[in-house]
Design a protein around this motif. Structure first.
Motif, mmCIF file in Angstrom:
data_model
loop_
_atom_site.group_PDB
_atom_site.id
_atom_site.type_symbol
_atom_site.label_atom_id
_atom_site.label_comp_id
_atom_site.label_asym_id
_atom_site.label_seq_id
_atom_site.Cartn_x
_atom_site.Cartn_y
_atom_site.Cartn_z
ATOM 1 N N ASN A 139 10.697 -15.819 -37.889
ATOM 2 C CA ASN A 139 10.396 -16.380 -37.181
ATOM 3 C C ASN A 139 8.804 -16.825 -37.503
ATOM 4 N N SER A 140 8.927 -18.556 -37.258
ATOM 5 C CA SER A 140 7.786 -18.441 -38.103
ATOM 6 C C SER A 140 6.303 -18.564 -37.111
ATOM 7 N N LYS A 141 6.834 -18.213 -36.032
ATOM 8 C CA LYS A 141 5.169 -17.548 -34.924
ATOM 9 C C LYS A 141 4.520 -16.213 -35.687
ATOM 10 N N TYR A 142 5.627 -15.657 -36.666
ATOM 11 C CA TYR A 142 4.826 -13.966 -37.072
ATOM 12 C C TYR A 142 4.755 -14.048 -38.349
ATOM 13 N N GLN A 143 5.612 -15.128 -39.112
ATOM 14 C CA GLN A 143 5.257 -14.852 -39.997
ATOM 15 C C GLN A 143 6.784 -14.408 -40.624
ATOM 16 N N GLN A 144 7.972 -13.529 -40.167
ATOM 17 C CA GLN A 144 8.231 -11.890 -40.061
ATOM 18 C C GLN A 144 10.076 -12.349 -39.801
ATOM 19 N N TYR A 145 10.744 -11.439 -40.355
ATOM 20 C CA TYR A 145 11.811 -11.656 -39.841
ATOM 21 C C TYR A 145 12.062 -10.953 -38.436
ATOM 22 N N THR A 146 12.726 -11.161 -37.323
ATOM 23 C CA THR A 146 12.903 -10.631 -36.247
ATOM 24 C C THR A 146 14.256 -10.841 -35.823
ATOM 25 N N LEU A 147 14.692 -9.721 -35.335
ATOM 26 C CA LEU A 147 16.042 -9.686 -34.801
ATOM 27 C C LEU A 147 16.295 -11.091 -33.407
ATOM 28 N N THR A 148 17.638 -11.227 -33.753
ATOM 29 C CA THR A 148 17.878 -11.904 -32.962
ATOM 30 C C THR A 148 19.207 -11.281 -32.424
ATOM 31 N N ALA A 149 19.942 -11.343 -32.745
ATOM 32 C CA ALA A 149 20.916 -10.821 -32.322
ATOM 33 C C ALA A 149 21.529 -9.473 -32.947
ATOM 34 N N PHE A 200 10.991 -6.123 -36.123
ATOM 35 C CA PHE A 200 10.448 -6.471 -37.393
ATOM 36 C C PHE A 200 10.789 -5.927 -38.160
ATOM 37 N N LEU A 201 11.923 -6.741 -39.187
ATOM 38 C CA LEU A 201 12.438 -6.253 -40.106
ATOM 39 C C LEU A 201 11.960 -5.735 -40.897
ATOM 40 N N SER A 202 10.363 -6.113 -41.325
ATOM 41 C CA SER A 202 9.699 -5.144 -42.284
ATOM 42 C C SER A 202 9.658 -3.685 -41.770
ATOM 43 N N GLU A 203 9.471 -3.388 -40.596
ATOM 44 C CA GLU A 203 9.304 -2.388 -39.986
ATOM 45 C C GLU A 203 10.469 -1.026 -39.912
ATOM 46 N N ILE A 204 11.668 -1.648 -39.342
ATOM 47 C CA ILE A 204 12.777 -0.729 -39.906
ATOM 48 C C ILE A 204 13.725 -0.647 -40.712
ATOM 49 N N GLY A 205 13.167 -1.735 -41.956
ATOM 50 C CA GLY A 205 14.234 -1.367 -43.035
ATOM 51 C C GLY A 205 12.905 -0.722 -43.857
ATOM 52 N N LYS A 230 17.583 2.440 -33.595
ATOM 53 C CA LYS A 230 16.284 3.342 -32.920
ATOM 54 C C LYS A 230 16.021 2.597 -31.568
ATOM 55 N N PHE A 231 15.413 2.848 -30.256
ATOM 56 C CA PHE A 231 14.964 2.514 -29.405
ATOM 57 C C PHE A 231 13.674 1.351 -29.869
ATOM 58 N N LEU A 232 13.533 0.467 -29.570
ATOM 59 C CA LEU A 232 12.143 -0.331 -29.689
ATOM 60 C C LEU A 232 11.083 0.763 -29.696
ATOM 61 N N ASP A 233 10.886 1.369 -28.061
ATOM 62 C CA ASP A 233 9.372 2.646 -28.855
ATOM 63 C C ASP A 233 9.623 3.281 -29.992
ATOM 64 N N GLU A 234 10.814 3.597 -30.418
ATOM 65 C CA GLU A 234 10.274 4.390 -31.943
ATOM 66 C C GLU A 234 9.594 3.361 -32.636
ATOM 67 N N TYR A 235 9.379 2.203 -32.278
ATOM 68 C CA TYR A 235 8.700 1.832 -33.971
ATOM 69 C C TYR A 235 6.796 1.168 -33.127
ATOM 70 N N PRO A 236 6.385 1.321 -33.850
ATOM 71 C CA PRO A 236 5.147 0.889 -33.217
ATOM 72 C C PRO A 236 4.340 -0.548 -33.083
ATOM 73 N N ILE A 237 5.152 -1.002 -34.218
ATOM 74 C CA ILE A 237 4.592 -2.463 -34.495
ATOM 75 C C ILE A 237 5.537 -3.520 -33.357
ATOM 76 N N SER A 238 6.878 -3.492 -33.693
ATOM 77 C CA SER A 238 7.917 -4.068 -33.226
ATOM 78 C C SER A 238 7.186 -3.791 -31.371
ATOM 79 N N LYS A 239 7.002 -2.482 -30.594
ATOM 80 C CA LYS A 239 6.680 -2.768 -30.007
ATOM 81 C C LYS A 239 5.409 -3.251 -29.343
#
Length: 317
Positions: free
Chosen positions: A307-317, A17-22, A2-11
């Protein structure tokens, strides 16, 4: 995806953020990544104190475990496709994956056996074992003793149709000792509850004592699993197959890891054989077709990095 806009935290953060998408248990990857880093530090502390090369190797492997996770979408759900797991026995991330896969396999096989058998939950204990001789005690007493116990069960009581056995080791107050105990899920015919087949807790304790040739009466617990569509059994299985108990005592954990290298703590027999539960030596910690997911070989992969900054897994590619 889905588009980034559909994930409030990720947006908000501008990152997927994997924790939100999964939207399932895959969100636990971030939690177990943190546990793994703690365990890596504990093994490094153990290496400095004990100077055993395996501890340094395990520390390095666990530290780099699951830094890259590749996911794909199957039936509109995000599923793990591949990852750089370290496969160290005491890695929390790898233990989590083994437990997850075993639970899935048990769930898939449940419909084949749930209407045929009743189930028992059995716990077998022994006195605390000195940490520095745990390996010798396990190999020379536990292993042969359990084989005698198993033979007694399967050949002397025809109503017992199989079991899952998991050995759990916890830390007692005295860090020079270990507290090992065995958990079993046992499948039985309805005939087991007839007077000539039924075994009360004292009898279970008796045959356990005889099998291990103990000079004291070990504590045992036995109870029937309630008939509720398998929910209780699945919850018990989650407990029995849970990852090892981790402590804040780095030296105790390091010594235990050295004592238990290549020992097998999970086994199954009888009606549970077809489940093919995985033990600590298995290398495939990713769901495959045999777990029931029909994957398109050409499906797009999404790489998530820590992602050490957010202490979460984030999408890279």
């Amino acid at each position: 995806m889905k588009f980034l806009d559909e994930y409030p935290i990720s947006k908000y953060f501008g990152e997927y953020f994997l924790s939100e998408i999964g939207n399932n248990t895959d969100y636990k990857f971030s939690q177990y990544y943190k546990y793994s880093r703690k365990t890596s530090e504990m093994f490094l502390e153990g290496f400095r104190a004990l100077q055993h090369q395996d501890l340094l190797n395990w520390s390095y492997r666990i530290k780099n475990c699951a830094s890259n996770l590749w996911f794909t979408f199957i039936n509109d759900e995000i599923k793990l496709k591949r990852a750089n797991f370290c496969r160290v026995r005491y890695c929390p991330m790898c233990s989590f994956r083994r437990s997850k896969i075993n639970r899935a396999r048990l769930f898939q096989s449940w419909s084949k056996i749930s209407n045929k058998y009743r189930f028992l939950f059995l716990t077998l204990t022994v006195k605390n074992v000195p940490l520095n001789i745990f390996r010798d005690v396990y190999q020379n007493q536990f292993r042969s003793g359990f084989l005698r116990f198993r033979t007694n069960l399967l050949y002397n009581n025809s109503s017992i149709k199989g079991f899952i056995r998991a050995t759990e080791i916890t830390k007692p107050k005295d860090s020079n000792y270990t507290h090992p105990h065995i958990h079993m899920l046992i499948a039985v015919d309805e005939d087991y509850f007839d007077s000539h087949n039924y075994m009360d807790v004292s009898y279970w304790g008796k045959i356990w004592k005889e099998a291990l040739r103990l000079d004291y009466d070990p504590i045992t617990y036995i109870s029937a699993v309630s008939e509720d569509g398998g929910r209780s059994l699945l919850e018990l299985s989650k407990y029995e197959l849970k990852p090892v108990n981790y402590t804040d005592n780095a030296i105790w954990l390091s010594k235990l890891a050295l004592q238990t290298t290549k020992l097998r703590f999970l086994s199954y027999s009888g009606v549970f054989n077809e489940m093919k539960l995985i033990n600590e030596t298995e290398t495939d910690l990713v769901y495959s077709k045999k777990e029931g997911f029909n994957e398109n070989k050409n499906s797009k992969e999404y790489l998530f990095n820590w992602n050490s900054k957010y202490q979460q897994y984030t999408l890279t590619a």
